[in-house]
Write a protein that holds these residues in place. Structure first.
Motif, PDB file in Angstrom:
ATOM      1  N   ALA A 134      21.780  21.754  54.789  1.00 57.62           N
ATOM      2  CA  ALA A 134      20.477  20.923  54.581  1.00 57.62           C
ATOM      3  C   ALA A 134      21.678  19.911  53.873  1.00 57.62           C
ATOM      4  O   ALA A 134      22.487  20.111  53.360  1.00 57.62           O
ATOM      5  N   TYR A 333      18.197  22.264  56.910  1.00 57.85           N
ATOM      6  CA  TYR A 333      17.127  22.084  56.174  1.00 57.85           C
ATOM      7  C   TYR A 333      16.718  20.468  56.048  1.00 57.85           C
ATOM      8  O   TYR A 333      18.368  20.029  55.320  1.00 57.85           O
ATOM      9  N   ARG A 355      13.030  20.864  62.452  1.00 57.22           N
ATOM     10  CA  ARG A 355      13.464  21.344  61.244  1.00 57.22           C
ATOM     11  C   ARG A 355      12.711  21.527  60.802  1.00 57.22           C
ATOM     12  O   ARG A 355      11.719  21.782  60.048  1.00 57.22           O
ATOM     13  N   THR A 356      13.328  22.188  59.286  1.00 58.01           N
ATOM     14  CA  THR A 356      12.110  22.704  58.475  1.00 58.01           C
ATOM     15  C   THR A 356      12.588  21.989  57.437  1.00 58.01           C
ATOM     16  O   THR A 356      12.921  21.953  56.464  1.00 58.01           O
ATOM     17  N   LEU A 358      11.401  21.524  53.279  1.00 58.31           N
ATOM     18  CA  LEU A 358      11.732  21.520  51.822  1.00 58.31           C
ATOM     19  C   LEU A 358      11.464  20.748  51.174  1.00 58.31           C
ATOM     20  O   LEU A 358      11.728  20.300  50.423  1.00 58.31           O
ATOM     21  N   GLN A 461       7.275  28.471  52.449  1.00 61.63           N
ATOM     22  CA  GLN A 461       8.732  28.338  52.412  1.00 61.63           C
ATOM     23  C   GLN A 461       9.528  28.149  51.688  1.00 61.63           C
ATOM     24  O   GLN A 461       9.945  28.827  50.705  1.00 61.63           O
ATOM     25  N   THR A 467      14.623  30.231  51.600  1.00 59.51           N
ATOM     26  CA  THR A 467      14.155  28.870  51.472  1.00 59.51           C
ATOM     27  C   THR A 467      14.134  28.136  50.068  1.00 59.51           C
ATOM     28  O   THR A 467      14.183  26.799  49.451  1.00 59.51           O
ATOM     29  N   TYR A 471      16.389  25.253  48.490  1.00 62.09           N
ATOM     30  CA  TYR A 471      15.326  23.760  47.163  1.00 62.09           C
ATOM     31  C   TYR A 471      15.518  23.736  45.817  1.00 62.09           C
ATOM     32  O   TYR A 471      15.032  22.918  45.415  1.00 62.09           O
TER      33      TYR A 471
END
Length: 582
Positions: A134, A333, A355-356, A358, A461, A467, A471
């Motif tokens: 990330a 991330y 992408r993810t 957060l 998420q 996840t 974060y």
């Protein structure tokens, strides 16, 4: 009896490297600059003139000086005469402060700094200090090297420009009405251009010169007096129109400098006036500054950029583009705080970059509170009928769908809303609590389906274990880097002017932060707590102590001072536990 001391005797060894300690930061500076490919120095080559100092040497001495919190060109020059590590890095050369200052703002240095960050990140990956899972993005505002009283505001310029247009049109009509000058050919009836204002001033010049010649030709005093009286009005108009030409040009230049901004500084045109942190009296500070965006992992600065706009929301997409183009491929991330949560940013990460994200949004914390969930007047808590597409308000009235509405912001992004309206709010006993609409109007709901689905995705998420843990590392990853920069490195203000020059100086500063942390961590490898994180925060105090230890080691603060801080924070028991664990 004294040890032998003689100033007239040569002392061996002469090799300065022997005088430097094994884990000195000078070695880290030397290693990171040596990894820069030779091709990056091509832009500094000159075929004529005196041979220049090698860019590798100049990069090393400036980076080393920044790690010692020395940012002045004259003080860097002084270190070359006094510091053993600087003498070793320069290998006997002593460039002047002018040479140092010219080099660090050179356009080609931008590429050298980029290579430094790329190579340094590769080194961290090889040593497994970061896992490439990330990146953590955040921004801070740093004061520009500009006078805080040299502000220029867009609204003021637009106001004065409108008054100038109105006054110039009025005076031009007066000139035509009094037949002082002939009518000129105009491009637009609404506004006189700069060339047209200049043309009017020239015609008034001719009129005044004609009066001057006629006055000189007359012999009678009464006639000369009469002509001077007639000449007075054209002279006054000429003076005003000359002033209009100057002001028109100035306002046009001001609008060009503004771009999309609302302010700028006269001493640094690229700097924008921003709301800084409150001072010790909790007064808001409005100063010229830059919005610095940073991407980190493992508390190392991996990429950075500088923006003139104060809000983080508009910097997110261009900053991600900047990272992909010049630094590295984005990881799985992308983590950021609520200042970056917007429909456009979520869409960009999910759809364009796959992408993810957060990233929380502004109401995320508030929506989790019991008071919000139990409030019957929030439309998010209303019952919704999916078959017939309507909500039911607290007074059991239907809030039905009426029409679609599209809103486009000034940056060109369009949002689509479904507008729902209550059937009848008149006579409702809950009206005053439910809506602020005027009497005769019903309550409306503007429902953005895309935004609501993005919010639901974010909540899902952040509620998952993996996840949520990622974060949870945001605050202890990116925030300390800004603390190291401003407090430990003592870099609260830029010393150069212009956005490109500011980028170069910021690159030196962030790399200095990286090298100080890297050296401190290499000297004390047992202080790495990054592998002991969890979602619930049960390890929060231990992690905080580790972060404090690393920050104080990087800034060379005595351990007694750290002890006092821990007592104040009530964390001494955690300190004892941590020392036992290490």
């Amino acid at each position: 009896m004294f040890k032998h001391y003689n100033m007239n005797q040569v002392v061996l060894p002469l090799d300065l490297e022997i005088k430097i300690e094994e884990n000195d930061i000078a070695y880290a500076v030397n290693d990171v600059v040596e990894t820069i490919p030779d091709d990056a120095f091509t832009g500094f080559r000159r075929e004529t003139g005196c041979p220049a100092y090698h860019p590798r040497m100049m990069m090393k001495i400036i980076l080393c000086a920044y790690t010692q919190s020395v940012f002045s060109g004259r003080k860097i020059e002084g270190l070359l005469h006094d510091s053993v590590r600087m003498m070793w890095l320069a290998q006997g050369y002593e460039p002047t402060y002018r040479t140092i200052n010219r080099f660090r703002v050179h356009p080609e240095v931008k590429e050298l700094l980029r290579q430094c960050f790329v190579q340094f990140r590769c080194q961290l990956v090889q040593e497994k200090q970061i896992d490439e899972e990330a990146i953590f993005i955040d921004g801070t505002k740093i004061e520009a090297n500009a006078n805080k009283y040299t502000f220029v505001w867009r609204k003021a310029i637009e106001k004065h420009s409108a008054k100038l247009v109105e006054k110039s049109n009025q005076m031009y009509d007066e000139l035509l009405e009094n037949e002082i000058i002939p009518e000129i050919e105009r491009e637009s009836e609404d506004e006189l251009s700069t060339d047209e204002l200049r043309q009017i001033a020239e015609k008034l010049d001719e009129k005044v010169e004609a009066y001057d010649k006629e006055i000189e030709a007359r012999e009678k005093g009464s006639e000369r007096k009469q002509l001077r009286s007639e000449r007075k009005a054209p002279k006054q108009y000429r003076k005003r129109f000359r002033d209009f030409v100057v002001r028109k040009q100035k306002y046009k230049q001001d609008m060009k400098i503004f771009g999309e901004r609302n302010s700028y500084s006269k001493t640094d045109h690229d700097a924008t006036f921003m709301r800084m942190k409150d001072d010790h009296m909790r007064n808001g500070q409005l100063k010229a500054g830059y919005n610095v965006q940073l991407a980190t992992e493992g508390q190392y600065a991996l990429a950075y950029d500088v923006f003139p706009n104060p809000t983080d929301t508009r910097t997110f997409v261009p900053f991600l583009d900047h990272i992909e183009e010049g630094y590295f491929e984005l990881p799985k991330y992308i983590v950021a705080d609520a200042g970056y949560g917007s429909e456009q940013n979520y869409e960009d990460v999910l759809e364009n970059r796959e992408r993810t994200p957060l990233i929380t949004y502004n109401q995320y914390r508030k929506e989790k509170k019991k008071k919000y969930r139990n409030n019957p007047f929030h439309s998010a808590n209303w019952e919704y009928n999916t078959e017939n597409d309507y909500f039911i308000c607290p007074n059991d009235q239907k809030v039905t769908f009426r029409y679609l509405s599209q809103r486009t912001d000034r940056y060109g992004y369009t949002r689509t809303f479904r507008v729902y309206e209550c059937e009848d709010c008149s006579g409702c006993p809950l009206r005053s609590q439910c809506t602020k609409a005027k009497e005769g109007n019903n309550r409306k709901i503007y429902y953005n389906a895309k935004w609501e689905s993005q919010k639901a995705y974010t909540r899902q998420q952040l509620s998952e274990e993996e996840t949520g843990e990622v974060y949870g590392r945001r605050k202890i990853d990116v925030e300390p880097v800004f603390g190291f920069l401003k407090a430990n490195l003592r870099f609260p203000r830029f010393s150069v002017r212009g956005q490109e020059k500011v980028k170069n100086e910021l690159g030196f500063a962030f790399m200095a932060v990286n090298l100080r942390k890297y050296t401190a961590k290499k000297t004390n490898p047992t202080l790495d707590n990054n592998n002991h994180l969890n979602q619930k925060g049960s390890n929060h105090q231990k992690l905080m102590i580790g972060t404090l230890f690393k920050s104080f080691l990087a800034s060379y603060v005595p351990a007694s001072f750290l002890y006092d801080i821990l007592i104040i924070l009530g964390l001494y028991h955690c300190y004892v536990f941590l020392c036992h664990d290490l």
